[in-house]
Motif scaffolding. Structure first.
Motif, mmCIF file in Angstrom:
data_model
loop_
_atom_site.group_PDB
_atom_site.id
_atom_site.type_symbol
_atom_site.label_atom_id
_atom_site.label_comp_id
_atom_site.label_asym_id
_atom_site.label_seq_id
_atom_site.Cartn_x
_atom_site.Cartn_y
_atom_site.Cartn_z
ATOM 1 N N GLY A 168 3.133 21.126 -2.892
ATOM 2 C CA GLY A 168 2.557 22.466 -2.870
ATOM 3 C C GLY A 168 1.070 22.389 -2.597
ATOM 4 O O GLY A 168 0.393 21.465 -3.045
ATOM 5 N N VAL A 169 0.576 23.369 -1.852
ATOM 6 C CA VAL A 169 -0.861 23.368 -1.529
ATOM 7 C C VAL A 169 -1.395 24.791 -1.591
ATOM 8 O O VAL A 169 -0.694 25.749 -1.222
ATOM 9 N N ARG A 170 -2.615 24.918 -2.050
ATOM 10 C CA ARG A 170 -3.246 26.229 -2.094
ATOM 11 C C ARG A 170 -3.606 26.701 -0.683
ATOM 12 O O ARG A 170 -4.050 25.893 0.150
ATOM 13 N N ALA A 171 -3.482 28.000 -0.483
ATOM 14 C CA ALA A 171 -3.859 28.584 0.810
ATOM 15 C C ALA A 171 -5.313 28.260 1.149
ATOM 16 O O ALA A 171 -5.677 28.112 2.315
ATOM 17 N N ALA A 172 -6.139 28.120 0.102
ATOM 18 C CA ALA A 172 -7.568 27.850 0.325
ATOM 19 C C ALA A 172 -7.844 26.379 0.660
ATOM 20 O O ALA A 172 -8.993 26.020 0.937
ATOM 21 N N ARG A 173 -6.807 25.545 0.635
ATOM 22 C CA ARG A 173 -7.014 24.109 0.867
ATOM 23 C C ARG A 173 -6.191 23.615 2.061
ATOM 24 O O ARG A 173 -5.800 22.444 2.100
ATOM 25 N N MET A 174 -5.957 24.469 3.032
ATOM 26 C CA MET A 174 -5.097 24.070 4.145
ATOM 27 C C MET A 174 -5.669 22.881 4.927
ATOM 28 O O MET A 174 -4.927 22.141 5.556
ATOM 29 N N LYS A 175 -6.969 22.694 4.860
ATOM 30 C CA LYS A 175 -7.578 21.570 5.582
ATOM 31 C C LYS A 175 -7.090 20.218 5.029
ATOM 32 O O LYS A 175 -7.150 19.203 5.706
ATOM 33 N N ALA A 176 -6.607 20.245 3.785
ATOM 34 C CA ALA A 176 -6.135 18.998 3.165
ATOM 35 C C ALA A 176 -4.706 18.642 3.584
ATOM 36 O O ALA A 176 -4.213 17.556 3.268
ATOM 37 N N VAL A 177 -4.035 19.563 4.303
ATOM 38 C CA VAL A 177 -2.599 19.382 4.566
ATOM 39 C C VAL A 177 -2.255 18.082 5.319
ATOM 40 O O VAL A 177 -1.361 17.345 4.883
ATOM 41 N N PRO A 178 -2.917 17.751 6.437
ATOM 42 C CA PRO A 178 -2.481 16.538 7.158
ATOM 43 C C PRO A 178 -2.501 15.284 6.271
ATOM 44 O O PRO A 178 -1.524 14.524 6.244
ATOM 45 N N GLN A 179 -3.578 15.104 5.529
ATOM 46 C CA GLN A 179 -3.706 13.926 4.666
ATOM 47 C C GLN A 179 -2.696 13.966 3.506
ATOM 48 O O GLN A 179 -2.046 12.972 3.194
ATOM 49 N N GLU A 180 -2.553 15.142 2.888
ATOM 50 C CA GLU A 180 -1.652 15.234 1.731
ATOM 51 C C GLU A 180 -0.190 15.111 2.154
ATOM 52 O O GLU A 180 0.611 14.482 1.454
ATOM 53 N N VAL A 181 0.169 15.710 3.291
ATOM 54 C CA VAL A 181 1.549 15.585 3.764
ATOM 55 C C VAL A 181 1.852 14.124 4.105
ATOM 56 O O VAL A 181 2.928 13.608 3.795
ATOM 57 N N ASP A 182 0.875 13.466 4.706
ATOM 58 C CA ASP A 182 1.036 12.039 5.013
ATOM 59 C C ASP A 182 1.373 11.251 3.739
ATOM 60 O O ASP A 182 2.344 10.489 3.702
ATOM 61 N N GLN A 183 0.586 11.469 2.696
ATOM 62 C CA GLN A 183 0.799 10.753 1.436
ATOM 63 C C GLN A 183 2.122 11.166 0.778
ATOM 64 O O GLN A 183 2.839 10.342 0.230
ATOM 65 N N PHE A 184 2.417 12.456 0.863
ATOM 66 C CA PHE A 184 3.651 12.971 0.265
ATOM 67 C C PHE A 184 4.885 12.355 0.938
ATOM 68 O O PHE A 184 5.836 11.933 0.267
ATOM 69 N N LEU A 185 4.853 12.281 2.272
ATOM 70 C CA LEU A 185 6.007 11.724 2.989
ATOM 71 C C LEU A 185 6.146 10.227 2.741
ATOM 72 O O LEU A 185 7.246 9.687 2.667
ATOM 73 N N LYS A 186 5.005 9.567 2.588
ATOM 74 C CA LYS A 186 5.061 8.132 2.264
ATOM 75 C C LYS A 186 5.554 7.923 0.840
ATOM 76 O O LYS A 186 6.358 7.031 0.570
ATOM 77 N N ALA A 187 5.085 8.754 -0.083
ATOM 78 C CA ALA A 187 5.513 8.631 -1.491
ATOM 79 C C ALA A 187 7.025 8.810 -1.601
ATOM 80 O O ALA A 187 7.678 8.139 -2.405
ATOM 81 N N GLY A 188 7.584 9.706 -0.801
ATOM 82 C CA GLY A 188 9.014 9.974 -0.859
ATOM 83 C C GLY A 188 9.836 8.999 -0.036
ATOM 84 O O GLY A 188 11.063 9.078 -0.013
ATOM 85 N N GLY A 189 9.153 8.080 0.656
ATOM 86 C CA GLY A 189 9.864 7.087 1.469
ATOM 87 C C GLY A 189 10.391 7.669 2.777
ATOM 88 O O GLY A 189 11.249 7.076 3.418
ATOM 89 N N PHE A 190 9.890 8.838 3.197
ATOM 90 C CA PHE A 190 10.369 9.447 4.444
ATOM 91 C C PHE A 190 9.712 8.821 5.665
ATOM 92 O O PHE A 190 10.251 8.854 6.759
ATOM 93 N N ILE A 191 8.487 8.311 5.467
ATOM 94 C CA ILE A 191 7.839 7.542 6.528
ATOM 95 C C ILE A 191 7.254 6.283 5.894
ATOM 96 O O ILE A 191 7.002 6.257 4.675
ATOM 97 N N GLU A 192 7.037 5.297 6.741
ATOM 98 C CA GLU A 192 6.486 4.054 6.216
ATOM 99 C C GLU A 192 4.969 4.107 6.223
ATOM 100 O O GLU A 192 4.379 4.859 7.001
ATOM 101 N N GLY A 193 4.361 3.293 5.382
ATOM 102 C CA GLY A 193 2.899 3.226 5.390
ATOM 103 C C GLY A 193 2.359 3.087 3.986
ATOM 104 O O GLY A 193 3.091 3.196 3.005
#
Ligand code: FMN
Length: 271
Positions: free
Chosen positions: A156-181
């Motif tokens: 989940g992300v605040r509407a006021a923090r959309m600039k953080a989305v690329p980095q946070e989604v990257d970490q989120f997908l890695k944490a869930g094992g959906f992408i490697e890295g």
């Protein structure tokens, strides 16, 4: 193994090699494009199919008009409908479901969607955007709605923090094992302690200017995260002027990040 054999057989017969069918779907509703942005980021990173849920009668008003319409629909017991979805859910193992938080949970078009599909046996990854929070509460509702689905940790992300989305989604997908890295799992928060003046000031700065939070921090715990510090505050609502207090007074957990050299930002509130 079976899939490989079929494909080899297909090639040897001179047929065109078909692309493997995607197993992951990203489906979302978005009124003002925040959730759409997250959905696109996730589907791009995964190469997953992307599908938008559309309200049969679009919520195309401004914020106040949408609030009024929702409240009227609730009073009248109206359940908004969605446009037909041309999706064969049987082909997907993992389904990311994205929504804006409206009144503390997923927006009504997503409720309509959840009412009409059976996601039993699927892995569901919720994601949402919000003004202050609602991931936890919406995931509870989602779990109750689809009890036989496996609900995985969400984002989940605040509407006021959309600039953080690329980095946070990257970490989120890695944490869930959906992408490697590389993924750095933060240490758990230690026990809470009473706030000191410096910590209290960090809290005040983080929520400054956000009208829905008028509160005082009581206690806090902190941990190191890449590039800075994350705080978990427990705060209590302060009395407001005027008769109407929204949301009702109580206590809340407020997550705040302070990245090196940057001002404190709250990332989510859990009431
Ligand atoms: C009718 C309505 C109700 C909302 N209710 C909440 C809420 O309960 N909690 C919250 O944090 N944000 C709330 N919001 C803010 C939205 O969740 C936020 O703006 C979100 O990013 C919008 O996503 P979208 O751009 O994908 O439509 C609400 C917005 C609207 C229009």
């Amino acid at each position: 193994m079976a899939l490989v054999s079929i494909m080899v057989a297909g090639v040897s017969c001179g047929q065109k090699k078909e692309a493997a069918k995607p197993k992951t779907l990203v489906i979302y509703y978005s009124q003002t494009s925040n959730t759409k942005t997250v959905a696109q980021e996730i589907s791009n990173r995964l190469g997953a199919d992307l599908k938008e849920i559309l309200a049969a009668k679009p919520y195309d008003g401004d914020f106040q008009a949408t609030i009024s319409r929702c409240m009227q629909e609730r009073q009248e017991g109206v359940k908004p409908e969605i446009k037909p979805l041309d999706v064969d859910f049987a082909q997907y193992d993992v389904i990311f479901i994205g929504y804006p938080i409206w009144f503390g949970t997923y927006a009504p078009p997503v409720e309509a969607f959840l009412n009409q599909v059976d996601l039993s046996g699927k892995k569901i990854v919720p994601f949402c955007t919000f003004g202050s929070g609602g991931l936890d509460s919406s995931v509870k509702d989602l779990t109750a709605k689809q009890p036989k689905a496996e609900i995985l940790p969400g984002y989940g992300v605040r509407a006021a923090r959309m600039k953080a989305v690329p980095q946070e989604v990257d970490q989120f997908l890695k944490a869930g094992g959906f992408i490697e890295g590389e993924y750095t799992k933060p240490a758990p928060f230690p026990a809470q302690h009473a706030v000191n003046a410096e910590e209290s000031a960090i809290f005040d700065k983080a929520v400054d200017g956000y009208p829905m939070i008028h509160a005082k921090a009581d206690s806090v715990a902190q941990r190191t995260i890449p590039g800075g510090t994350e705080y978990l505050f427990v705060a209590k609502d302060l009395p407001r002027d005027g008769a109407q207090q929204m949301p009702p007074a109580g206590s809340m957990k407020v997550y705040v990040t302070v990245l090196d050299g940057q001002t404190p930002e709250f990332t989510q509130v859990i009431r």
